[in-house]
Scaffold this active site. Structure first.
Site, PDB file in Angstrom:
ATOM      1  N   GLU A 138       2.127   5.565 -14.590  1.00 24.91           N
ATOM      2  CA  GLU A 138       3.428   5.915 -14.013  1.00 24.91           C
ATOM      3  C   GLU A 138       4.071   4.650 -13.431  1.00 24.91           C
ATOM      4  O   GLU A 138       3.512   4.018 -12.539  1.00 24.91           O
ATOM      5  CB  GLU A 138       3.225   6.952 -12.902  1.00 24.91           C
ATOM      6  CG  GLU A 138       4.525   7.532 -12.415  1.00 24.91           C
ATOM      7  CD  GLU A 138       4.334   8.508 -11.266  1.00 24.91           C
ATOM      8  OE1 GLU A 138       3.574   8.210 -10.335  1.00 24.91           O
ATOM      9  OE2 GLU A 138       4.981   9.570 -11.302  1.00 24.91           O
ATOM     10  N   GLU A 159       1.254  17.984  -5.317  1.00 27.28           N
ATOM     11  CA  GLU A 159       2.216  17.750  -6.407  1.00 27.28           C
ATOM     12  C   GLU A 159       2.221  16.248  -6.642  1.00 27.28           C
ATOM     13  O   GLU A 159       2.802  15.500  -5.854  1.00 27.28           O
ATOM     14  CB  GLU A 159       3.626  18.206  -5.994  1.00 27.28           C
ATOM     15  CG  GLU A 159       3.770  19.680  -5.719  1.00 27.28           C
ATOM     16  CD  GLU A 159       3.630  20.531  -6.968  1.00 27.28           C
ATOM     17  OE1 GLU A 159       3.835  19.999  -8.077  1.00 27.28           O
ATOM     18  OE2 GLU A 159       3.299  21.713  -6.829  1.00 27.28           O
ATOM     19  N   LYS A 186       5.715  15.232   8.083  1.00 29.25           N
ATOM     20  CA  LYS A 186       5.654  13.762   8.036  1.00 29.25           C
ATOM     21  C   LYS A 186       6.351  13.300   6.756  1.00 29.25           C
ATOM     22  O   LYS A 186       5.807  13.385   5.660  1.00 29.25           O
ATOM     23  CB  LYS A 186       4.182  13.326   8.025  1.00 29.25           C
ATOM     24  CG  LYS A 186       3.953  11.917   8.443  1.00 29.25           C
ATOM     25  CD  LYS A 186       4.001  10.860   7.503  1.00 29.25           C
ATOM     26  CE  LYS A 186       3.835  10.004   6.515  1.00 29.25           C
ATOM     27  NZ  LYS A 186       4.900   9.053   6.261  1.00 29.25           N
ATOM     28  N   CYS A 223       9.377  12.373 -10.436  1.00 31.90           N
ATOM     29  CA  CYS A 223       8.045  12.709 -10.963  1.00 31.90           C
ATOM     30  C   CYS A 223       8.196  13.305 -12.362  1.00 31.90           C
ATOM     31  O   CYS A 223       7.271  13.266 -13.161  1.00 31.90           O
ATOM     32  CB  CYS A 223       7.345  13.677 -10.033  1.00 31.90           C
ATOM     33  SG  CYS A 223       8.355  15.085  -9.610  1.00 31.90           S
TER      34      CYS A 223
HETATM   35  P1  NDP Z   1       3.028   8.083  -1.751  1.00 28.92           P
HETATM   36  O1  NDP Z   1       1.815   8.848  -2.159  1.00 28.92           O
HETATM   37  O2  NDP Z   1       2.881   6.637  -1.518  1.00 28.92           O
HETATM   38  O3  NDP Z   1       3.639   8.674  -0.390  1.00 28.92           O
HETATM   39  C1  NDP Z   1       3.960  10.031  -0.247  1.00 28.92           C
HETATM   40  C2  NDP Z   1       3.811  10.418   1.204  1.00 28.92           C
HETATM   41  O4  NDP Z   1       2.441  10.291   1.583  1.00 28.92           O
HETATM   42  C3  NDP Z   1       4.597   9.521   2.164  1.00 28.92           C
HETATM   43  O5  NDP Z   1       5.069  10.299   3.230  1.00 28.92           O
HETATM   44  C4  NDP Z   1       3.539   8.539   2.634  1.00 28.92           C
HETATM   45  O6  NDP Z   1       3.829   7.937   3.872  1.00 28.92           O
HETATM   46  C5  NDP Z   1       2.340   9.461   2.734  1.00 28.92           C
HETATM   47  N1  NDP Z   1       1.055   8.766   2.700  1.00 28.92           N
HETATM   48  C6  NDP Z   1       0.775   7.549   2.204  1.00 28.92           C
HETATM   49  N2  NDP Z   1      -0.537   7.266   2.370  1.00 28.92           N
HETATM   50  C7  NDP Z   1      -1.088   8.336   2.996  1.00 28.92           C
HETATM   51  C8  NDP Z   1      -2.399   8.644   3.445  1.00 28.92           C
HETATM   52  N3  NDP Z   1      -3.420   7.800   3.302  1.00 28.92           N
HETATM   53  N4  NDP Z   1      -2.609   9.838   4.033  1.00 28.92           N
HETATM   54  C9  NDP Z   1      -1.594  10.724   4.186  1.00 28.92           C
HETATM   55  N5  NDP Z   1      -0.328  10.475   3.799  1.00 28.92           N
HETATM   56  C10 NDP Z   1      -0.080   9.298   3.199  1.00 28.92           C
HETATM   57  O7  NDP Z   1       4.137   8.388  -2.829  1.00 28.92           O
HETATM   58  P2  NDP Z   1       5.643   7.851  -2.885  1.00 28.92           P
HETATM   59  O8  NDP Z   1       6.332   8.157  -1.600  1.00 28.92           O
HETATM   60  O9  NDP Z   1       5.647   6.457  -3.366  1.00 28.92           O
HETATM   61  O10 NDP Z   1       6.279   8.814  -3.984  1.00 28.92           O
HETATM   62  C11 NDP Z   1       6.182   8.565  -5.337  1.00 28.92           C
HETATM   63  C12 NDP Z   1       5.099   9.410  -5.963  1.00 28.92           C
HETATM   64  O11 NDP Z   1       5.356  10.776  -5.702  1.00 28.92           O
HETATM   65  C13 NDP Z   1       5.077   9.279  -7.476  1.00 28.92           C
HETATM   66  O12 NDP Z   1       3.746   9.198  -7.927  1.00 28.92           O
HETATM   67  C14 NDP Z   1       5.719  10.578  -7.941  1.00 28.92           C
HETATM   68  O13 NDP Z   1       5.360  10.983  -9.221  1.00 28.92           O
HETATM   69  C15 NDP Z   1       5.237  11.532  -6.898  1.00 28.92           C
HETATM   70  N6  NDP Z   1       6.082  12.719  -6.852  1.00 28.92           N
HETATM   71  C16 NDP Z   1       5.596  13.899  -7.336  1.00 28.92           C
HETATM   72  C17 NDP Z   1       6.390  15.028  -7.383  1.00 28.92           C
HETATM   73  C18 NDP Z   1       5.857  16.330  -7.867  1.00 28.92           C
HETATM   74  O14 NDP Z   1       6.430  17.348  -7.496  1.00 28.92           O
HETATM   75  N7  NDP Z   1       4.829  16.376  -8.684  1.00 28.92           N
HETATM   76  C19 NDP Z   1       7.797  14.971  -6.945  1.00 28.92           C
HETATM   77  C20 NDP Z   1       8.197  13.690  -6.448  1.00 28.92           C
HETATM   78  C21 NDP Z   1       7.365  12.608  -6.407  1.00 28.92           C
HETATM   79  P3  NDP Z   1       4.500   6.485   3.955  1.00 28.92           P
HETATM   80  O15 NDP Z   1       5.845   6.620   3.341  1.00 28.92           O
HETATM   81  O16 NDP Z   1       4.537   6.209   5.398  1.00 28.92           O
HETATM   82  O17 NDP Z   1       3.601   5.564   3.191  1.00 28.92           O
END
Ligand code: NDP
Length: 490
Positions: free
Chosen positions: A380, A249, A176, A283
């Protein structure tokens, strides 16, 4: 590629419509135009995908691992052949400048090649038994159906960090991706299909996180969840996943320390790359710079001069340095945090505005005279905003860099070896760079963070294999009699 094209879900080896009957657009953040429409998947689609993954598991998990490796090599080859096209589509869908987009695709290629090699390793170990005529070893077995949930900021690399190790270990997948980058996810899965990944082994369900993502997380037949994204989403997932293997992560608030003995030109390059690369949407982005008071004024001047020259625009233009933010909310978030910084008393040196141009751009922003407890130094932001925190010595620098709830990446610029080694030991983070920026992970090394960046799991390298496999311990007793460990001590 036509903007009116409607893309599909990929379930059980077929491209199909969602049970919801609904679609949603993916928007180019540079010009706000629709680049395609995508199926808005739902819980029924997840059920179908899990069913397909369950059916495919037996056969796939029995394929000799080196043979699975050959499919990964084919994936790498197809990614290479299509690298430029994929990088351009990535730039269109998320705004990354083309050079970084190529790097994103390259990371996926590297991961496919590396994990293909794991097909001929996947090592367990042997160790002596405490009893005679008994042999002990460990082997690796697949976990089962893995639910992979990914963000938008590395739309090829992050899925590849999960898909490649999951596949080589013999798992089947329900993937997903982020709703902001469904085109990149579709392209990646098209390549997996062309490389010969059997039907049902990888299933793509695009749709909202709250419904599609959460129903994967809660699904009883899914044995492993690997999630990259926001800290709050990660917390929710951990709570709902039940007794599954979970890898998280999460976010970061990474810092670069610039000591008074540092090579300031080198540090300047590192801060610009770490702070404004990918428009601060990594991130591992360097959103805090902890700078020694002795060189603060000079370093501020150097930074402002460089930031002034950063060119905002379409990432497909090679002259562009900084692309847009991913969407309107992200743009508004950067504007809101600029206001918060000003209200907290931080001094704005440059930027802080939404420029008058189409797209979700935000001017590269630099605050100074910040203190560690300000919200702009704690939370962040995920935008092109960097905060300078002045410190009087090394000890204060370490205190400042460790003053956040996250612990992903960190860096120190110094020419003093003893300070560099002390920093390696004292900085609380999963990754530390010496005389280099906070970004630049290589796929054969573990990647992940401590504190609220995760729960101790790592991706990449051998640790990436651990996330997607179970360790089985095997005892072979060829003594021909009942031997009792701990009891037959003679
Ligand atoms: P989100 O947590 O909003 O979304 C990440 C994924 O989770 C998307 O596919 C999203 O779907 C899905 N999602 C959202 N809500 C739910 C839920 N309730 N249950 C299950 N899945 C869900 O993060 P972002 O996409 O905005 O990414 C940015 C974040 O990711 C930042 O905090 C960044 O630091 C972190 N990140 C961490 C990394 C690491 O390796 N530590 C690397 C890259 C990013 P949908 O898009 O449909 O909302």
């Amino acid at each position: 590629m036509s903007s009116s094209k409607i893309y599909k879900l990929f379930i059980n080896g077929k491209w199909i419509n969602s049970e919801s009957g609904e679609t949603f657009p993916s928007i180019n953040p540079t010009n706000e135009k629709v680049i395609g429409k995508f199926q808005k998947g739902n819980e029924e689609d997840v059920d179908k995908a899990v069913e397909a993954a369950e059916k495919a598991f037996k056969k796939w998990s029995e394929v000799p691992t080196p043979k699975r490796g050959l499919i990964l090599l084919k994936i790498a080859q197809l990614l290479k052949q299509n690298k430029e096209k994929l990088a351009r589509e990535l730039t269109m869908e998320m705004g990354k400048v083309i050079e970084e987009a190529r790097g994103d695709v390259q990371e996926a290629i590297d991961m496919a090649e590396y994990m293909a090699g794991e097909g001929r390793r996947l090592f367990g170990y042997t160790t002596p038994s405490e009893l005679r005529n008994k042999f002990c070893m460990t082997i690796r077995s697949p976990v089962g159906i893995c639910g992979l949930i990914t963000p938008w900021n590395f739309p090829f690399a992050i899925p590849a960090w999960k898909i490649m190790p999951a596949l080589i270990c013999g798992n089947t997948i329900v993937f997903k991706p982020s709703s902001d980058t469904p085109l990149c996810a579709t392209r990646l899965v098209e390549i997996l299909e062309r490389a010969g990944v059997p039907k049902g082994v990888v299933n793509l369900v695009i749709g909202p996180g709250g419904s599609v993502g959460m129903s994967i997380v809660k699904h009883e037949k899914v044995r492993c969840i690997s999630f990259t994204g926001h800290k709050d989403t990660g917390k929710m997932i951990l709570k709902e996943a039940g007794l599954k293997k979970v890898g998280l992560e999460l976010g970061g608030k990474n810092g670069i320390i610039v000591m008074d003995d540092a090579d300031l030109n080198l540090a300047l390059d590192g801060v610009i790359w770490g702070g404004y690369g990918t428009t601060g949407q990594r991130c591992t982005a360097a959103s805090r710079v902890i700078v020694h008071k002795k060189i603060k004024k000079k370093f501020e001047r150097m930074l402002v001069n460089r930031i002034k020259r950063l060119k905002l625009g379409n990432g497909l233009n090679i002259k562009t340095d900084v692309g847009p933010l991913i969407n309107k909310q992200a743009q508004e978030k950067s504007a809101k945090y600029t206001e918060i910084g000003l209200n907290e008393g931080a001094k704005l040196l440059i930027g802080g505005k939404i420029p008058k141009m189409k797209g979700f751009f935000f001017k590269p922003t630099l605050f100074t005279d910040c203190s560690i407890d300000m919200r702009i130094c704690q939370e962040e932001i995920f935008g092109p905003i960097v905060s300078l925190i002045p410190v009087k010595d090394f000890e204060e620098a370490i205190e400042a860099i460790n003053s956040v709830e996250y612990g992903l990446s960190s860096s120190i610029y110094t020419n003093d070896m003893s300070k560099a080694f002390k920093a390696i030991q004292k900085i609380e983070s999963g990754i530390t760079y010496i005389n280099s920026s906070t970004i630049g992970a290589e796929i054969h090394l573990p990647f992940g963070g401590i504190k609220h960046t995760g729960i101790g799991t790592r991706e990449g390298g051998i640790e990436g294999i651990h996330e997607f496999s179970e360790t089985k311990t095997v005892y072979i007793d060829y003594s021909g009699k009942l031997q009792k460990a701990q009891i037959d001590v003679g």
